[in-house]
Design an enzyme around this catalytic site. Structure first.
Site, mmCIF file in Angstrom:
data_model
loop_
_atom_site.group_PDB
_atom_site.id
_atom_site.type_symbol
_atom_site.label_atom_id
_atom_site.label_comp_id
_atom_site.label_asym_id
_atom_site.label_seq_id
_atom_site.Cartn_x
_atom_site.Cartn_y
_atom_site.Cartn_z
ATOM 1 N N PRO A 189 0.779 -1.233 0.000
ATOM 2 C CG PRO A 189 -0.270 -1.212 2.066
ATOM 3 C CD PRO A 189 0.448 -2.116 1.123
ATOM 4 C CG ASN A 190 -0.302 4.238 1.328
ATOM 5 O OD1 ASN A 190 -1.299 4.758 0.825
ATOM 6 N ND2 ASN A 190 -0.338 3.653 2.513
ATOM 7 N NE ARG A 209 4.293 6.660 1.620
ATOM 8 C CZ ARG A 209 4.333 5.413 2.082
ATOM 9 N NH1 ARG A 209 4.428 4.389 1.241
ATOM 10 N NH2 ARG A 209 4.294 5.177 3.374
ATOM 11 C CE1 TYR A 266 8.880 4.811 2.675
ATOM 12 C CE2 TYR A 266 7.671 6.873 2.945
ATOM 13 C CZ TYR A 266 7.950 5.580 3.363
ATOM 14 O OH TYR A 266 7.304 5.059 4.446
ATOM 15 C CG ASN A 294 8.362 -2.215 0.165
ATOM 16 O OD1 ASN A 294 7.845 -2.346 1.279
ATOM 17 N ND2 ASN A 294 8.973 -1.107 -0.216
ATOM 18 C CB ALA A 341 1.587 0.032 6.335
ATOM 19 C CG HIS A 359 5.212 -2.366 10.124
ATOM 20 N ND1 HIS A 359 6.557 -2.658 10.145
ATOM 21 C CD2 HIS A 359 5.074 -1.319 9.248
ATOM 22 C CE1 HIS A 359 7.204 -1.818 9.337
ATOM 23 N NE2 HIS A 359 6.318 -1.003 8.780
ATOM 24 C CG ASP A 399 -0.450 -17.418 8.139
ATOM 25 O OD1 ASP A 399 0.649 -17.482 8.724
ATOM 26 O OD2 ASP A 399 -1.546 -17.443 8.739
ATOM 27 C CD GLU A 457 10.707 -7.793 5.424
ATOM 28 O OE1 GLU A 457 11.240 -8.790 5.983
ATOM 29 O OE2 GLU A 457 10.153 -6.877 6.057
ATOM 30 C CG HIS A 484 11.226 -2.565 4.221
ATOM 31 N ND1 HIS A 484 9.849 -2.491 4.199
ATOM 32 C CD2 HIS A 484 11.535 -3.743 4.823
ATOM 33 C CE1 HIS A 484 9.351 -3.574 4.771
ATOM 34 N NE2 HIS A 484 10.347 -4.353 5.159
ATOM 35 C CB SER A 521 12.625 3.982 4.803
ATOM 36 O OG SER A 521 11.623 3.121 5.331
ATOM 37 N NE ARG A 552 10.249 5.749 8.317
ATOM 38 C CZ ARG A 552 9.272 5.567 7.415
ATOM 39 N NH1 ARG A 552 9.357 4.568 6.551
ATOM 40 N NH2 ARG A 552 8.232 6.373 7.387
ATOM 41 N NE ARG A 604 7.150 4.168 9.761
ATOM 42 C CZ ARG A 604 6.097 4.300 8.946
ATOM 43 N NH1 ARG A 604 5.778 3.325 8.111
ATOM 44 N NH2 ARG A 604 5.368 5.411 8.953
HETATM 45 C C1 DQA Z 1 8.286 0.812 3.657
HETATM 46 C C2 DQA Z 1 8.413 1.007 5.174
HETATM 47 C C3 DQA Z 1 7.056 0.819 5.851
HETATM 48 O O1 DQA Z 1 7.191 1.022 7.250
HETATM 49 C C4 DQA Z 1 6.068 1.822 5.315
HETATM 50 O O2 DQA Z 1 4.797 1.594 5.881
HETATM 51 C C5 DQA Z 1 6.001 1.871 3.837
HETATM 52 C C6 DQA Z 1 7.219 1.704 3.064
HETATM 53 C C7 DQA Z 1 9.601 1.133 2.926
HETATM 54 O O3 DQA Z 1 9.728 0.719 1.773
HETATM 55 O O4 DQA Z 1 10.484 1.809 3.482
HETATM 56 O O5 DQA Z 1 4.943 2.134 3.250
HETATM 57 O O6 DQA Z 1 7.972 -0.551 3.412
#
Ligand code: DQA
Length: 143
Positions: free
Chosen positions: A9-10, A17, A22, A73, A76, A79, A86, A97, A99, A101, A106, A110
């Site tokens: 998401p996002n 952002r 980011y 990635n 959110a 977390h 699963d 995995e 990220h 950031s 942070r 997170r």
């Molecule tokens: C993220 C880190 C997450 O905590 C955050 O909610 C994101 C982006 C990252 O790529 O740094 O949306 O996954």
């Protein structure tokens, strides 16, 4: 070899952002960077993004059935989504995995990843290069 890259998401809204967290790439640019890096390493990357947990779970099932490695990635969902964890646990090829950031540097919420425990490894904090490093790691793992 095929590779599925799943963004949560996002992440399609990187242009609005916080760029100090980011980076400066918009989502389209990030997608092109991933596709190019994958191609340089001999992968054909299928790069997807969804804000919806059920959609991401469906994609993980698809990758599991097709025995395709996954870079995720989870944003959110990292977390707290036990459902994504699963589903990821059912994968039949490596999972990395990533990220943009470094979540450990942070806010405290997170600092927990429910995904890390079932991933082969986690790469975080290198901006878009986190994905490139993950592709290199996959290449090394899969020969
Ligand atoms: C993220 C880190 C997450 O905590 C955050 O909610 C994101 C982006 C990252 O790529 O740094 O949306 O996954």
């Amino acid at each position: 070899m095929k590779l599925m890259v799943i963004n949560g998401p996002n992440l399609a809204r990187l242009d609005i952002r916080d760029s100090s967290i980011y980076g400066d790439l918009n989502y389209g640019e990030l997608k092109s960077l991933i596709e190019g890096a994958a191609s340089n390493s001999g992968f054909v990357a299928d790069v997807r993004q969804s804000n919806d947990e059920a959609t991401i779970i469906g994609w993980l099932h698809e990758a599991a059935d097709a025995k395709i490695p996954v870079i995720i990635n989870p944003a959110a969902f990292t977390h707290y989504s036990y459902a994504i964890r699963d589903a990821a646990e059912l994968l039949t090829a490596p999972l990395i995995e990533v990220h943009l950031s470094n979540p450990m540097a942070r806010e405290e919420f997170r600092h927990t990843s429910v995904i890390s425990g079932i991933a082969h490894g986690t790469i975080a904090g290198f901006g878009p290069n986190s994905y490139v490093l993950a592709i290199n790691a996959l290449k090394a793992m899969l020969g």
